[in-house]
Write a protein that holds these residues in place. Sequence first.
Motif, mmCIF file in Angstrom:
data_model
loop_
_atom_site.group_PDB
_atom_site.id
_atom_site.type_symbol
_atom_site.label_atom_id
_atom_site.label_comp_id
_atom_site.label_asym_id
_atom_site.label_seq_id
_atom_site.Cartn_x
_atom_site.Cartn_y
_atom_site.Cartn_z
ATOM 1 N N GLU A 21 -2.485 113.559 13.226
ATOM 2 C CA GLU A 21 -3.128 114.818 13.625
ATOM 3 C C GLU A 21 -4.540 114.499 14.103
ATOM 4 O OE1 GLU A 21 -1.612 117.692 13.583
ATOM 5 O OE2 GLU A 21 0.123 117.336 12.283
ATOM 6 N N TYR A 22 -5.035 115.260 15.069
ATOM 7 C CA TYR A 22 -6.392 115.012 15.553
ATOM 8 C C TYR A 22 -7.374 115.992 14.935
ATOM 9 C CZ TYR A 22 -6.422 119.124 18.639
ATOM 10 O OH TYR A 22 -6.417 120.409 19.122
ATOM 11 N N PHE A 23 -8.605 115.551 14.812
ATOM 12 C CA PHE A 23 -9.733 116.415 14.457
ATOM 13 C C PHE A 23 -10.953 115.852 15.174
ATOM 14 C CE2 PHE A 23 -13.136 118.461 12.350
ATOM 15 C CZ PHE A 23 -12.623 119.605 11.743
ATOM 16 N N ILE A 24 -11.587 116.680 16.004
ATOM 17 C CA ILE A 24 -12.750 116.238 16.763
ATOM 18 C C ILE A 24 -13.999 116.524 15.932
ATOM 19 C CG2 ILE A 24 -14.048 116.438 18.911
ATOM 20 C CD1 ILE A 24 -11.441 117.377 20.253
ATOM 21 N N THR A 25 -14.549 115.489 15.321
ATOM 22 C CA THR A 25 -15.732 115.608 14.487
ATOM 23 C C THR A 25 -16.989 115.539 15.351
ATOM 24 O OG1 THR A 25 -16.038 113.234 14.155
ATOM 25 C CG2 THR A 25 -14.437 114.342 12.720
ATOM 26 N N ALA A 26 -18.137 115.612 14.702
ATOM 27 C CA ALA A 26 -19.407 115.461 15.429
ATOM 28 C C ALA A 26 -19.530 114.074 16.049
ATOM 29 C CB ALA A 26 -20.573 115.724 14.479
ATOM 30 N N LYS A 27 -18.779 113.100 15.523
ATOM 31 C CA LYS A 27 -18.806 111.747 16.064
ATOM 32 C C LYS A 27 -17.776 111.535 17.168
ATOM 33 C CE LYS A 27 -20.319 109.658 11.686
ATOM 34 N NZ LYS A 27 -19.972 108.677 10.617
ATOM 35 N N GLY A 28 -16.856 112.476 17.314
ATOM 36 C CA GLY A 28 -15.803 112.331 18.306
ATOM 37 C C GLY A 28 -14.431 112.542 17.686
ATOM 38 N N PRO A 29 -13.377 112.378 18.470
ATOM 39 C CA PRO A 29 -12.027 112.614 17.962
ATOM 40 C C PRO A 29 -11.570 111.514 17.004
ATOM 41 C CG PRO A 29 -12.127 112.778 20.373
ATOM 42 C CD PRO A 29 -13.394 112.129 19.926
ATOM 43 N N PHE A 30 -11.138 111.943 15.811
ATOM 44 C CA PHE A 30 -10.507 111.057 14.847
ATOM 45 C C PHE A 30 -9.020 111.405 14.797
ATOM 46 C CE2 PHE A 30 -14.416 110.452 11.806
ATOM 47 C CZ PHE A 30 -15.130 109.885 12.838
ATOM 48 N N ILE A 31 -8.185 110.392 14.614
ATOM 49 C CA ILE A 31 -6.764 110.614 14.390
ATOM 50 C C ILE A 31 -6.480 110.344 12.916
ATOM 51 C CG2 ILE A 31 -4.405 110.023 15.050
ATOM 52 C CD1 ILE A 31 -6.115 111.278 17.298
ATOM 53 N N TYR A 32 -6.053 111.388 12.212
ATOM 54 C CA TYR A 32 -5.725 111.298 10.792
ATOM 55 C C TYR A 32 -4.217 111.091 10.640
ATOM 56 C CZ TYR A 32 -10.376 113.231 9.747
ATOM 57 O OH TYR A 32 -11.735 113.432 9.642
ATOM 58 N N TYR A 33 -3.829 110.434 9.553
ATOM 59 C CA TYR A 33 -2.405 110.186 9.350
ATOM 60 C C TYR A 33 -2.156 109.793 7.899
ATOM 61 C CZ TYR A 33 -4.419 105.571 10.279
ATOM 62 O OH TYR A 33 -5.234 104.466 10.266
ATOM 63 N N ASN A 34 -0.944 110.031 7.441
ATOM 64 C CA ASN A 34 -0.494 109.503 6.158
ATOM 65 C C ASN A 34 -0.069 108.059 6.359
ATOM 66 O OD1 ASN A 34 -0.433 111.619 3.932
ATOM 67 N ND2 ASN A 34 0.514 112.743 5.620
ATOM 68 N N ARG A 35 -0.429 107.207 5.400
ATOM 69 C CA ARG A 35 -0.065 105.794 5.488
ATOM 70 C C ARG A 35 0.761 105.429 4.256
ATOM 71 N NH1 ARG A 35 -4.196 100.758 6.815
ATOM 72 N NH2 ARG A 35 -3.924 100.318 4.598
ATOM 73 N N MET A 36 1.752 104.575 4.453
ATOM 74 C CA MET A 36 2.616 104.172 3.350
ATOM 75 C C MET A 36 2.893 102.679 3.399
ATOM 76 S SD MET A 36 5.511 107.146 3.088
ATOM 77 C CE MET A 36 6.056 106.449 1.526
ATOM 78 N N VAL A 37 3.053 102.094 2.219
ATOM 79 C CA VAL A 37 3.603 100.748 2.131
ATOM 80 C C VAL A 37 5.099 100.873 2.396
ATOM 81 C CG1 VAL A 37 3.958 98.737 0.656
ATOM 82 C CG2 VAL A 37 1.857 100.111 0.437
ATOM 83 N N PRO A 38 5.651 100.089 3.310
ATOM 84 C CA PRO A 38 7.066 100.256 3.663
ATOM 85 C C PRO A 38 8.012 100.097 2.476
ATOM 86 C CG PRO A 38 5.947 98.901 5.296
ATOM 87 C CD PRO A 38 4.994 99.071 4.155
ATOM 88 N N ALA A 39 9.177 100.689 2.637
ATOM 89 C CA ALA A 39 10.187 100.674 1.588
ATOM 90 C C ALA A 39 10.689 99.263 1.321
ATOM 91 C CB ALA A 39 11.343 101.578 1.992
ATOM 92 N N THR A 40 11.021 99.028 0.066
ATOM 93 C CA THR A 40 11.647 97.785 -0.365
ATOM 94 C C THR A 40 12.805 98.142 -1.288
ATOM 95 O OG1 THR A 40 10.228 97.589 -2.321
ATOM 96 C CG2 THR A 40 9.441 96.574 -0.279
#
Length: 425
Positions: free
Chosen positions: A382-401
Amino acid sequence: MNVPRLSHRPGLLAGVAALVAAACSTGFEARAQAVLPEVQVTTAAIPDYEFDSGRNGRFCASCNGGAGNALFAFTAADGRLWVGSVDFQTGAFYPPDGRGVLVDTETAPVADFGNGPEWMSGSAGSSIVYTRYVSGSTHGPSTAQIAVASMVNGAWSPTVLPGSAGRATPDGSKDTNDADPRVNYIAADKDALYWRRSSALGDEVAMPISDLTGGNSRRWVPGTRKIIFQGHNAADPRLVDQVYTYDTDSGAVEQLTFDAVGKYGAFMWKAPEYNNEHVFFTMADYRRKILVYRKIAGTDGVKRWTVIKTITPPAKLPFFWSPEVFTHNGRSYIFTVVSPSNKFWDKSYPTHLAISGIDPLKQNFRMLTNDTSKPRLRLDPEYFITAKGPFIYYNRMVPATTQYPDGVNDGVWYVDTGLGAPLSK
């Protein structure tokens, strides 16, 4: 949007890590200088969060009863709906776990129907639209309802829409100039679609497109009261999905694409590159291409939706997932997950993020992430344009084992796009 429980492939991690590393050395190396570090926002699991209108780089501290518009909403696994805040200056979440204000309980987690809460924006402020179960009931399609939470006297006040039993996955229009924003949603069994206007939330209107779509890909078109969606005409012997719009004002249904290539999802927006004309993109070729369309005149003088740019991923990460679009400082940018696998439900495949402009004369596709030392899934950007510019946010996961078949939460992260601060207007 998060996806339900997924399968895994034992022993795949090392191979995919090597594959992604090879991709970096062959296709991404020249672009590495443009990649900025990934930044962890929180260690908490915050599923399918959605940002309010502050995401577009126009912060309003007085909006929503003084809560501002730099907000995000999500439903936790226990069904509680929360609202947290984004620090517009730094991009940090407050509180870090997102559990700032409790809005409602017994709401549908993303795994139940494939989507969590969404925002509805209008000239009077923002509301949250979401699926809520009948209180005290057994949770299921028949007890799902549509709810709207609006700011009243400084607090979020939920209301269940009358006659909305058996409905789910609402999405609100997001035009901050609209005095009468709208919400659309589907029957929980996906056999019908509906919409309502804010000024008459008790009046449900059926959309005459249930023969084309189950509603999974529908999106509001900014600056209009149209919905763009992926659909299938049963009379077409080619049996491929195309892109359509439905106008909630006129009731008109328009087919935008007609070729023999199947389409996957669609976004339409006002492109500043083209005097704020509406353009749209969709995925095609089994999610191996992103096609950008503009309505331009052919040799016969008739305007038709025409592909103006084809975006392709790196050879070693050949599939697109979850692309979205934003505009910033007079340009449009499509950001997306790129994956080595066509199986979006398989959590054992590490994935990356990439971005591209839409100018057909510029080959400006580039990677946003390139860390192969720690294989990770990057989900639902998802994007959010902060005062510093556009950041892309996301959920991160360690892959399945084998030991952790659902993967392991690695929190919420962002990456700076490097596009710079918003220009003053």
